[in-house]
Design a protein around this motif. Structure first.
Motif, PDB file in Angstrom:
ATOM      1  N   LEU A 247       0.839  -1.190   0.000  1.00 15.67           N
ATOM      2  CA  LEU A 247       0.000   0.000   0.000  1.00 15.67           C
ATOM      3  C   LEU A 247       0.876   1.242   0.000  1.00 15.67           C
ATOM      4  O   LEU A 247       2.025   1.202   0.430  1.00 15.67           O
ATOM      5  N   VAL A 248       0.304   2.360  -0.456  1.00 12.84           N
ATOM      6  CA  VAL A 248       1.039   3.622  -0.455  1.00 12.84           C
ATOM      7  C   VAL A 248       0.837   4.368   0.865  1.00 12.84           C
ATOM      8  O   VAL A 248       1.268   5.505   1.007  1.00 12.84           O
ATOM      9  N   PHE A 249       0.193   3.715   1.819  1.00 14.10           N
ATOM     10  CA  PHE A 249      -0.047   4.312   3.130  1.00 14.10           C
ATOM     11  C   PHE A 249      -0.078   3.217   4.182  1.00 14.10           C
ATOM     12  O   PHE A 249      -0.186   2.038   3.869  1.00 14.10           O
ATOM     13  N   ASN A 250       0.007   3.616   5.434  1.00 11.88           N
ATOM     14  CA  ASN A 250      -0.025   2.687   6.553  1.00 11.88           C
ATOM     15  C   ASN A 250      -1.494   2.438   6.910  1.00 11.88           C
ATOM     16  O   ASN A 250      -2.179   3.359   7.356  1.00 11.88           O
ATOM     17  N   PRO A 251      -1.995   1.213   6.744  1.00  8.80           N
ATOM     18  CA  PRO A 251      -3.413   0.953   6.992  1.00  8.80           C
ATOM     19  C   PRO A 251      -3.816   1.041   8.461  1.00  8.80           C
ATOM     20  O   PRO A 251      -4.994   1.116   8.773  1.00  8.80           O
ATOM     21  N   SER A 252      -2.859   1.087   9.364  1.00 11.88           N
ATOM     22  CA  SER A 252      -3.199   1.187  10.785  1.00 11.88           C
ATOM     23  C   SER A 252      -3.373   2.641  11.237  1.00 11.88           C
ATOM     24  O   SER A 252      -3.781   2.891  12.356  1.00 11.88           O
ATOM     25  N   VAL A 253      -3.093   3.584  10.339  1.00 13.76           N
ATOM     26  CA  VAL A 253      -3.256   5.010  10.642  1.00 13.76           C
ATOM     27  C   VAL A 253      -4.384   5.542   9.761  1.00 13.76           C
ATOM     28  O   VAL A 253      -4.365   5.344   8.542  1.00 13.76           O
ATOM     29  N   PRO A 254      -5.374   6.207  10.356  1.00 14.97           N
ATOM     30  CA  PRO A 254      -6.481   6.729   9.540  1.00 14.97           C
ATOM     31  C   PRO A 254      -5.983   7.703   8.467  1.00 14.97           C
ATOM     32  O   PRO A 254      -5.121   8.532   8.716  1.00 14.97           O
ATOM     33  N   VAL A 255      -6.535   7.564   7.279  1.00 15.82           N
ATOM     34  CA  VAL A 255      -6.207   8.473   6.183  1.00 15.82           C
ATOM     35  C   VAL A 255      -7.142   9.671   6.298  1.00 15.82           C
ATOM     36  O   VAL A 255      -8.358   9.517   6.355  1.00 15.82           O
ATOM     37  N   ILE A 256      -6.564  10.864   6.354  1.00 16.08           N
ATOM     38  CA  ILE A 256      -7.350  12.081   6.471  1.00 16.08           C
ATOM     39  C   ILE A 256      -7.272  12.828   5.141  1.00 16.08           C
ATOM     40  O   ILE A 256      -6.216  13.335   4.781  1.00 16.08           O
ATOM     41  N   PRO A 257      -8.397  12.864   4.405  1.00 16.88           N
ATOM     42  CA  PRO A 257      -8.386  13.572   3.121  1.00 16.88           C
ATOM     43  C   PRO A 257      -7.978  15.027   3.314  1.00 16.88           C
ATOM     44  O   PRO A 257      -8.334  15.645   4.297  1.00 16.88           O
ATOM     45  N   MET A 258      -7.245  15.545   2.379  1.00 15.12           N
ATOM     46  CA  MET A 258      -6.719  16.899   2.339  1.00 15.12           C
ATOM     47  C   MET A 258      -5.418  17.020   3.130  1.00 15.12           C
ATOM     48  O   MET A 258      -4.556  17.754   2.739  1.00 15.12           O
ATOM     49  N   GLU A 259      -5.279  16.321   4.244  1.00 22.90           N
ATOM     50  CA  GLU A 259      -4.013  16.331   4.969  1.00 22.90           C
ATOM     51  C   GLU A 259      -3.060  15.334   4.334  1.00 22.90           C
ATOM     52  O   GLU A 259      -1.881  15.585   4.194  1.00 22.90           O
ATOM     53  N   ASP A 260      -3.594  14.192   3.998  1.00 22.86           N
ATOM     54  CA  ASP A 260      -2.812  13.142   3.356  1.00 22.86           C
ATOM     55  C   ASP A 260      -3.126  13.172   1.869  1.00 22.86           C
ATOM     56  O   ASP A 260      -4.268  13.313   1.473  1.00 22.86           O
ATOM     57  N   ASP A 261      -2.124  13.021   1.053  1.00 22.29           N
ATOM     58  CA  ASP A 261      -2.318  13.022  -0.391  1.00 22.29           C
ATOM     59  C   ASP A 261      -2.560  11.626  -0.942  1.00 22.29           C
ATOM     60  O   ASP A 261      -2.428  11.408  -2.137  1.00 22.29           O
ATOM     61  N   VAL A 262      -2.913  10.686  -0.091  1.00 22.84           N
ATOM     62  CA  VAL A 262      -3.070   9.297  -0.524  1.00 22.84           C
ATOM     63  C   VAL A 262      -4.096   9.180  -1.647  1.00 22.84           C
ATOM     64  O   VAL A 262      -3.818   8.566  -2.680  1.00 22.84           O
ATOM     65  N   TYR A 263      -5.259   9.750  -1.465  1.00 26.89           N
ATOM     66  CA  TYR A 263      -6.289   9.663  -2.505  1.00 26.89           C
ATOM     67  C   TYR A 263      -5.781  10.272  -3.809  1.00 26.89           C
ATOM     68  O   TYR A 263      -5.958   9.703  -4.879  1.00 26.89           O
ATOM     69  N   ASP A 264      -5.153  11.443  -3.704  1.00 30.03           N
ATOM     70  CA  ASP A 264      -4.671  12.130  -4.904  1.00 30.03           C
ATOM     71  C   ASP A 264      -3.550  11.357  -5.590  1.00 30.03           C
ATOM     72  O   ASP A 264      -3.497  11.303  -6.819  1.00 30.03           O
ATOM     73  N   SER A 265      -2.673  10.760  -4.810  1.00 28.23           N
ATOM     74  CA  SER A 265      -1.567   9.987  -5.393  1.00 28.23           C
ATOM     75  C   SER A 265      -2.082   8.773  -6.160  1.00 28.23           C
ATOM     76  O   SER A 265      -1.634   8.490  -7.270  1.00 28.23           O
ATOM     77  N   VAL A 266      -3.033   8.085  -5.560  1.00 25.87           N
ATOM     78  CA  VAL A 266      -3.586   6.899  -6.218  1.00 25.87           C
ATOM     79  C   VAL A 266      -4.398   7.318  -7.449  1.00 25.87           C
ATOM     80  O   VAL A 266      -4.282   6.714  -8.519  1.00 25.87           O
ATOM     81  N   ARG A 267      -5.185   8.365  -7.316  1.00 25.33           N
ATOM     82  CA  ARG A 267      -5.964   8.866  -8.457  1.00 25.33           C
ATOM     83  C   ARG A 267      -5.042   9.268  -9.602  1.00 25.33           C
ATOM     84  O   ARG A 267      -5.281   8.942 -10.759  1.00 25.33           O
ATOM     85  N   LYS A 268      -3.951   9.949  -9.291  1.00 27.10           N
ATOM     86  CA  LYS A 268      -2.994  10.398 -10.312  1.00 27.10           C
ATOM     87  C   LYS A 268      -2.396   9.193 -11.058  1.00 27.10           C
ATOM     88  O   LYS A 268      -2.231   9.229 -12.274  1.00 27.10           O
ATOM     89  N   TYR A 269      -2.066   8.145 -10.326  1.00 28.45           N
ATOM     90  CA  TYR A 269      -1.523   6.941 -10.959  1.00 28.45           C
ATOM     91  C   TYR A 269      -2.514   6.400 -12.003  1.00 28.45           C
ATOM     92  O   TYR A 269      -2.139   6.119 -13.141  1.00 28.45           O
ATOM     93  N   PHE A 270      -3.773   6.269 -11.613  1.00 22.71           N
ATOM     94  CA  PHE A 270      -4.765   5.721 -12.536  1.00 22.71           C
ATOM     95  C   PHE A 270      -5.081   6.697 -13.668  1.00 22.71           C
ATOM     96  O   PHE A 270      -5.396   6.265 -14.776  1.00 22.71           O
ATOM     97  N   GLU A 271      -4.974   7.967 -13.398  1.00 19.35           N
ATOM     98  CA  GLU A 271      -5.127   8.957 -14.471  1.00 19.35           C
ATOM     99  C   GLU A 271      -4.014   8.796 -15.508  1.00 19.35           C
ATOM    100  O   GLU A 271      -4.255   8.825 -16.713  1.00 19.35           O
ATOM    101  N   ASP A 272      -2.791   8.593 -15.027  1.00 18.97           N
ATOM    102  CA  ASP A 272      -1.640   8.428 -15.917  1.00 18.97           C
ATOM    103  C   ASP A 272      -1.763   7.199 -16.819  1.00 18.97           C
ATOM    104  O   ASP A 272      -1.280   7.206 -17.949  1.00 18.97           O
ATOM    105  N   ILE A 273      -2.398   6.144 -16.317  1.00 17.11           N
ATOM    106  CA  ILE A 273      -2.564   4.941 -17.142  1.00 17.11           C
ATOM    107  C   ILE A 273      -3.939   4.931 -17.817  1.00 17.11           C
ATOM    108  O   ILE A 273      -4.339   3.935 -18.408  1.00 17.11           O
ATOM    109  N   GLU A 274      -4.634   6.054 -17.719  1.00 11.67           N
ATOM    110  CA  GLU A 274      -5.917   6.278 -18.390  1.00 11.67           C
ATOM    111  C   GLU A 274      -7.018   5.312 -17.956  1.00 11.67           C
ATOM    112  O   GLU A 274      -7.857   4.902 -18.749  1.00 11.67           O
ATOM    113  N   ASP A 275      -7.029   4.977 -16.662  1.00 13.38           N
ATOM    114  CA  ASP A 275      -8.109   4.165 -16.092  1.00 13.38           C
ATOM    115  C   ASP A 275      -9.032   5.134 -15.350  1.00 13.38           C
ATOM    116  O   ASP A 275      -8.989   5.271 -14.130  1.00 13.38           O
ATOM    117  N   TYR A 276      -9.853   5.820 -16.125  1.00 13.00           N
ATOM    118  CA  TYR A 276     -10.660   6.917 -15.593  1.00 13.00           C
ATOM    119  C   TYR A 276     -11.802   6.445 -14.698  1.00 13.00           C
ATOM    120  O   TYR A 276     -12.258   7.197 -13.840  1.00 13.00           O
TER     121      TYR A 276
END
Length: 79
Positions: A34-63
């Motif tokens: 995973l690109v994040f630690n699953p034992s620590v809550p992911v906080i949108p806007m503070e953590d870029d986890v969602y954006d990083s994963v979204r960017k990866y799929f955008e780059d491979i055109e999996d919209y």
């Protein structure tokens, strides 16, 4: 075993969108990456986890996955 970026992003996508839990992932295979630690809550806007994963799929055109991650982030922000 070499690091597999695509599998890491797939696993992260599944966890962020609620398609699988971390426990379910561990039941199916020995290693989960995973690109994040699953034992620590992911906080949108503070953590870029969602954006990083979204960017990866955008780059491979999996919209479809991009959209699902976007909505998962919106849902998490409003929780």
């Amino acid at each position: 075993m070499a690091f597999n970026e695509h599998q890491c992003m797939i696993d992260s996508y599944k966890l962020l969108t609620g398609k699988e839990t971390y426990t379910q992932m561990l039941e199916h295979r020995e290693n989960v990456y995973l690109v994040f630690n699953p034992s620590v809550p992911v906080i949108p806007m503070e953590d870029d986890v969602y954006d990083s994963v979204r960017k990866y799929f955008e780059d491979i055109e999996d919209y479809e996955k991009c959209a699902e991650i976007h909505w998962a982030k919106c849902k998490a922000k409003n929780s």
